[in-house]
Design an enzyme around this catalytic site. Sequence first.
Site, short mmCIF file in Angstrom:
data_model
loop_
_atom_site.label_atom_id
_atom_site.label_comp_id
_atom_site.label_asym_id
_atom_site.label_seq_id
_atom_site.Cartn_x
_atom_site.Cartn_y
_atom_site.Cartn_z
N LYS A 294 0.97 -1.69 0.01
CA LYS A 294 -0.03 0.30 -0.03
C LYS A 294 1.07 0.68 -0.44
CE LYS A 294 -1.98 0.62 3.97
NZ LYS A 294 -1.61 1.76 4.46
N ARG B 107 -8.25 3.86 9.55
CA ARG B 107 -7.91 2.90 10.07
C ARG B 107 -8.85 2.16 10.78
NH1 ARG B 107 -3.14 0.96 10.52
NH2 ARG B 107 -1.93 2.54 10.21
N ARG C 249 11.38 -13.18 4.85
CA ARG C 249 12.42 -12.39 5.36
C ARG C 249 13.57 -13.19 6.00
NH1 ARG C 249 12.88 -6.22 7.67
NH2 ARG C 249 12.05 -6.92 9.43
N ARG D 143 13.70 -12.95 11.91
CA ARG D 143 13.87 -12.36 12.84
C ARG D 143 12.68 -12.99 13.55
NH1 ARG D 143 14.37 -6.54 11.62
NH2 ARG D 143 17.33 -6.61 12.28
N ARG E 121 -0.43 -10.48 14.43
CA ARG E 121 -0.53 -9.38 13.63
C ARG E 121 -1.94 -8.94 12.29
NH1 ARG E 121 5.59 -8.24 12.52
NH2 ARG E 121 4.69 -7.87 10.27
#
Length: 236
Positions: A30, A105, A144, A178, A189
């Site tokens: 986004k 939001r 990642r 991580r 999340r």
Amino acid sequence: MTSQAVASATARNGGNRRIIVMMGAPGAGKGTQAERLAAELGLPHVSTGELFRAMLQSDSKLGRKVRGYVESGGLVPDDIVVAMVRDRLGEADAAEGVILDGFPRTLAQAEALDKMLHKAGASVSAVLYIEVPQHMLLARLSGRRICTKDDQHVYHVEAMPPKKEGICDVCGAELYQRADDSEATVLGRLDTQLPPMFEVIDYYAGHDVLFPVRGDQPPEAVTADLLHVVTARGAA
Ligand SMILES: [Zn+2]
């Protein structure tokens, strides 16, 4: 631009002020697309992340309030976020319109935005929703890998894989994931962030301003689709 010029620009534009809202889950791209669209359309990219950072530096009354919430580790309440965006929309460069990124939001924020625009004789022109299937968001966010020797050496198992799996191309050290990027953390999340986002999306769908665009294609194709929607909508 003087304030008089802003007033006349707003009056001239009337309902044609281009208020474009970008929506998308984390990992949908986004922010990048908002940036590109802003450049293509000549409108300011208003990201709430950047507004927050600016507020933390500012000594205004609003800035001090925001800092208080952030420093105490609390969530900044809707009315403060709304006030921050209202101030930003009142600035000279926003007279012709804006690309909003990260706002609204929540449903309450979406309703507050409609109210403030209505008072100014404007309304949301288009809500561009970059739709990416959840399994792909998960792959993007959890793929990642970082070098154990130098955290500037960043890879992605799909988008930017190292030549040899699990090994840094630059220094030959092992790569690791991580904890923040682990599948469980990313899923948590998404579980927190997606439900309020879908509420906002439903709200805009009900107001006939929602335009979904496929996000599971190359970034250039996503930009082209977004521009197509904005042009067809007459918001450009
Ligand atoms: Zn390395």
